[in-house]
Write a protein that holds these residues in place. Structure first.
Motif, PDB file in Angstrom:
ATOM      1  N   VAL A  58      87.662  20.400  62.354  1.00  0.00           N
ATOM      2  CA  VAL A  58      87.035  21.541  62.158  1.00  0.00           C
ATOM      3  C   VAL A  58      85.842  21.724  63.225  1.00  0.00           C
ATOM      4  CG1 VAL A  58      85.165  22.925  60.908  1.00  0.00           C
ATOM      5  CG2 VAL A  58      87.232  21.805  60.030  1.00  0.00           C
ATOM      6  N   PRO A  59      84.879  20.586  63.667  1.00  0.00           N
ATOM      7  CA  PRO A  59      84.118  20.772  64.689  1.00  0.00           C
ATOM      8  C   PRO A  59      84.674  21.226  66.079  1.00  0.00           C
ATOM      9  CG  PRO A  59      83.467  19.061  63.167  1.00  0.00           C
ATOM     10  CD  PRO A  59      84.931  19.217  63.046  1.00  0.00           C
ATOM     11  N   ALA A  60      85.910  20.240  66.340  1.00  0.00           N
ATOM     12  CA  ALA A  60      86.932  20.586  67.578  1.00  0.00           C
ATOM     13  C   ALA A  60      87.028  22.070  67.501  1.00  0.00           C
ATOM     14  CB  ALA A  60      88.164  19.909  67.547  1.00  0.00           C
ATOM     15  N   ALA A  61      87.459  22.693  66.406  1.00  0.00           N
ATOM     16  CA  ALA A  61      88.077  23.958  66.391  1.00  0.00           C
ATOM     17  C   ALA A  61      86.756  25.134  66.788  1.00  0.00           C
ATOM     18  CB  ALA A  61      88.513  24.388  65.054  1.00  0.00           C
ATOM     19  N   CYS A 104      91.939  19.937  68.337  1.00  0.00           N
ATOM     20  CA  CYS A 104      92.032  20.892  67.025  1.00  0.00           C
ATOM     21  C   CYS A 104      93.498  21.185  66.783  1.00  0.00           C
ATOM     22  CB  CYS A 104      91.487  22.345  67.271  1.00  0.00           C
ATOM     23  SG  CYS A 104      91.790  23.593  66.339  1.00  0.00           S
ATOM     24  N   LEU A 105      94.170  21.283  67.737  1.00  0.00           N
ATOM     25  CA  LEU A 105      95.821  21.328  67.565  1.00  0.00           C
ATOM     26  C   LEU A 105      96.769  20.038  66.983  1.00  0.00           C
ATOM     27  CD1 LEU A 105      96.693  23.572  70.648  1.00  0.00           C
ATOM     28  CD2 LEU A 105      96.891  24.612  68.313  1.00  0.00           C
ATOM     29  N   GLY A 200      76.946  18.067  54.696  1.00  0.00           N
ATOM     30  CA  GLY A 200      76.247  17.117  55.579  1.00  0.00           C
ATOM     31  C   GLY A 200      77.120  16.421  56.482  1.00  0.00           C
ATOM     32  N   PRO A 201      78.078  15.736  56.731  1.00  0.00           N
ATOM     33  CA  PRO A 201      78.734  14.766  57.259  1.00  0.00           C
ATOM     34  C   PRO A 201      79.712  15.971  58.273  1.00  0.00           C
ATOM     35  CG  PRO A 201      79.828  14.432  55.347  1.00  0.00           C
ATOM     36  CD  PRO A 201      78.757  15.167  55.138  1.00  0.00           C
ATOM     37  N   LEU A 202      80.095  17.057  57.795  1.00  0.00           N
ATOM     38  CA  LEU A 202      80.776  18.265  58.788  1.00  0.00           C
ATOM     39  C   LEU A 202      79.839  18.561  59.800  1.00  0.00           C
ATOM     40  CD1 LEU A 202      83.227  19.851  59.398  1.00  0.00           C
ATOM     41  CD2 LEU A 202      82.288  21.398  57.797  1.00  0.00           C
ATOM     42  N   LEU A 203      78.317  18.949  59.548  1.00  0.00           N
ATOM     43  CA  LEU A 203      77.475  19.771  60.325  1.00  0.00           C
ATOM     44  C   LEU A 203      76.989  18.642  61.230  1.00  0.00           C
ATOM     45  CD1 LEU A 203      75.401  22.031  58.172  1.00  0.00           C
ATOM     46  CD2 LEU A 203      77.515  22.562  59.428  1.00  0.00           C
ATOM     47  N   ALA A 208      77.283  16.527  66.859  1.00  0.00           N
ATOM     48  CA  ALA A 208      77.772  15.617  67.666  1.00  0.00           C
ATOM     49  C   ALA A 208      78.646  15.954  69.001  1.00  0.00           C
ATOM     50  CB  ALA A 208      78.411  14.333  67.052  1.00  0.00           C
ATOM     51  N   TYR A 209      79.748  16.991  68.278  1.00  0.00           N
ATOM     52  CA  TYR A 209      80.388  17.460  69.532  1.00  0.00           C
ATOM     53  C   TYR A 209      79.754  18.461  70.473  1.00  0.00           C
ATOM     54  CZ  TYR A 209      84.983  16.376  67.296  1.00  0.00           C
ATOM     55  OH  TYR A 209      86.158  16.055  66.889  1.00  0.00           O
ATOM     56  N   LEU A 210      78.589  19.077  69.773  1.00  0.00           N
ATOM     57  CA  LEU A 210      77.928  20.053  70.626  1.00  0.00           C
ATOM     58  C   LEU A 210      76.985  19.269  71.819  1.00  0.00           C
ATOM     59  CD1 LEU A 210      76.464  22.775  71.228  1.00  0.00           C
ATOM     60  CD2 LEU A 210      74.973  22.398  69.580  1.00  0.00           C
ATOM     61  N   PHE A 211      76.322  18.208  71.395  1.00  0.00           N
ATOM     62  CA  PHE A 211      75.767  17.348  72.447  1.00  0.00           C
ATOM     63  C   PHE A 211      76.590  16.645  73.172  1.00  0.00           C
ATOM     64  CE2 PHE A 211      72.137  18.063  69.307  1.00  0.00           C
ATOM     65  CZ  PHE A 211      71.295  18.451  70.301  1.00  0.00           C
ATOM     66  N   LEU A 212      77.861  16.227  72.857  1.00  0.00           N
ATOM     67  CA  LEU A 212      78.712  15.767  73.876  1.00  0.00           C
ATOM     68  C   LEU A 212      79.045  16.956  74.696  1.00  0.00           C
ATOM     69  CD1 LEU A 212      80.731  13.459  74.589  1.00  0.00           C
ATOM     70  CD2 LEU A 212      82.404  14.280  72.833  1.00  0.00           C
ATOM     71  N   PHE A 213      79.530  17.859  74.253  1.00  0.00           N
ATOM     72  CA  PHE A 213      79.627  18.840  75.260  1.00  0.00           C
ATOM     73  C   PHE A 213      78.495  19.152  76.368  1.00  0.00           C
ATOM     74  CE2 PHE A 213      78.610  23.711  76.083  1.00  0.00           C
ATOM     75  CZ  PHE A 213      79.561  23.835  77.080  1.00  0.00           C
ATOM     76  N   GLY A 214      77.128  19.213  75.789  1.00  0.00           N
ATOM     77  CA  GLY A 214      75.986  19.345  76.606  1.00  0.00           C
ATOM     78  C   GLY A 214      75.994  18.243  77.800  1.00  0.00           C
ATOM     79  N   ALA A 215      76.296  17.065  77.263  1.00  0.00           N
ATOM     80  CA  ALA A 215      76.276  15.844  78.111  1.00  0.00           C
ATOM     81  C   ALA A 215      77.397  16.097  79.458  1.00  0.00           C
ATOM     82  CB  ALA A 215      76.329  14.697  77.480  1.00  0.00           C
ATOM     83  N   LEU A 216      78.549  16.185  78.787  1.00  0.00           N
ATOM     84  CA  LEU A 216      79.493  16.357  79.674  1.00  0.00           C
ATOM     85  C   LEU A 216      79.595  17.430  80.750  1.00  0.00           C
ATOM     86  CD1 LEU A 216      82.506  15.262  77.271  1.00  0.00           C
ATOM     87  CD2 LEU A 216      81.420  13.762  79.086  1.00  0.00           C
ATOM     88  N   ALA A 217      79.267  18.792  80.275  1.00  0.00           N
ATOM     89  CA  ALA A 217      79.043  19.847  81.203  1.00  0.00           C
ATOM     90  C   ALA A 217      78.045  19.477  82.128  1.00  0.00           C
ATOM     91  CB  ALA A 217      78.867  20.915  80.256  1.00  0.00           C
ATOM     92  N   LEU A 218      76.837  19.208  81.795  1.00  0.00           N
ATOM     93  CA  LEU A 218      75.712  19.103  82.769  1.00  0.00           C
ATOM     94  C   LEU A 218      76.335  17.993  83.765  1.00  0.00           C
ATOM     95  CD1 LEU A 218      72.817  18.881  80.446  1.00  0.00           C
ATOM     96  CD2 LEU A 218      73.351  20.675  82.073  1.00  0.00           C
ATOM     97  N   SER A 219      76.779  16.899  83.399  1.00  0.00           N
ATOM     98  CA  SER A 219      77.303  16.083  84.075  1.00  0.00           C
ATOM     99  C   SER A 219      78.358  16.490  85.201  1.00  0.00           C
ATOM    100  CB  SER A 219      78.052  14.600  83.631  1.00  0.00           C
ATOM    101  OG  SER A 219      76.983  14.078  82.778  1.00  0.00           O
ATOM    102  N   ASN A 220      79.324  17.483  84.688  1.00  0.00           N
ATOM    103  CA  ASN A 220      80.384  17.806  85.459  1.00  0.00           C
ATOM    104  C   ASN A 220      79.689  19.036  86.482  1.00  0.00           C
ATOM    105  OD1 ASN A 220      82.303  16.806  84.129  1.00  0.00           O
ATOM    106  ND2 ASN A 220      82.943  18.489  83.139  1.00  0.00           N
ATOM    107  N   MET A 221      78.486  19.488  86.086  1.00  0.00           N
ATOM    108  CA  MET A 221      77.897  20.679  86.976  1.00  0.00           C
ATOM    109  C   MET A 221      77.180  19.788  88.103  1.00  0.00           C
ATOM    110  SD  MET A 221      76.374  23.482  84.359  1.00  0.00           S
ATOM    111  CE  MET A 221      75.564  24.496  85.603  1.00  0.00           C
TER     112      MET A 221
END
Length: 239
Positions: A58-61, A104-105, A200-203, A208-221
């Motif tokens: 679900v977080p991946a989706a 997700c798929l 609780g664990p879902l959120l 975790a997915y959101l901050f992972l995206f932030g870390a990777l996107a900033l590093s890529n930029m």
């Protein structure tokens, strides 16, 4: 804030500490959310233990759609206002969004096999998610195929904006068509139907997915900006 970050030097200074901070927060949330969801949360009444795939799926989706919306906003800013970092941001986000859509798929198929009795079904939600994954790949391929980065950025931005039409199709496909996929259970009228012990664990995993995206996107930029600086220095040195 957006105009402030248009300066690459300012962005580099901010992202130098923001990227590792996001990575640390993501690691903490994964360390808390993964065992909480996969081992300690309750089984579901009808799906049993297979419901635990939800905490990965679900977080991946959610964020595969969220990242594409982010790319759409960055693409619009790039085309209309010529923001210096907008196309870099969209390009940096694309591989991460593609991976999230792929997760997700794959996890959806693993979940569907015991739940629905099939690994794949060409219904509205599954098909539109596959289309999103293909659009991600097409966006990445377009950037790779054109050497002129200015031209590639414009064409990729147009492709990205055109692909935004798929996001509401994904969201509302379970309402518009008969589908194996369950309807919305978190963001829906009348409130969530998920038990608090599962929410609780879902959120936590969604964070975790959101901050992972932030870390990777900033590093890529940061990597993209550094590469452009090196290329510019080589051209100036050659001249």
């Amino acid at each position: 804030m957006i105009s402030y970050l248009a300066n690459p030097a300012r962005f580099m200074a901010l992202s130098a500490w923001a990227a590792p901070l996001c990575a640390v927060i993501a690691a903490i949330l994964f360390a808390a959310g993964a065992p909480w969801g996969l081992f300690y949360s309750p089984a579901e009444q009808f799906q049993g233990e297979t419901v635990r795939i939800m905490y990965v799926h679900v977080p991946a989706a959610w964020w595969s759609l969220g990242i594409y919306a982010f790319m759409g906003g960055a693409s619009l800013v790039s085309l209309v206002w010529r923001h210096a970092l907008a196309d870099i941001a969209a390009r940096a986000a694309a591989p991460i969004g593609a991976v999230f859509a792929g997760v997700c798929l794959v996890t959806g198929s693993i979940w569907g096999a015991p739940t629905w009795g099939t690994w794949w079904e060409w219904d509205g939600r599954l098909t539109s998610m596959l289309v999103l994954f293909v659009i991600y790949l097409g966006y990445i391929a377009l950037w790779a195929a054109i050497e002129d980065e200015e031209r590639a950025g414009k064409l990729a931005a147009i492709l990205c904006l055109a692909g935004l039409i798929n996001l509401p199709i994904i969201k509302f496909s379970v309402d518009w068509w008969s589908t194996l996929h369950q309807p919305a259970s978190v963001f829906r009228a009348g409130g969530s139907s998920i038990a608090p012990a599962m929410m609780g664990p879902l959120l936590t995993m969604a964070g975790a997915y959101l901050f992972l995206f932030g870390a990777l996107a900033l590093s890529n930029m940061r990597a993209s900006i550094q590469r452009r600086r090196v290329e510019r220095s080589r051209m100036e040195g050659g001249a």
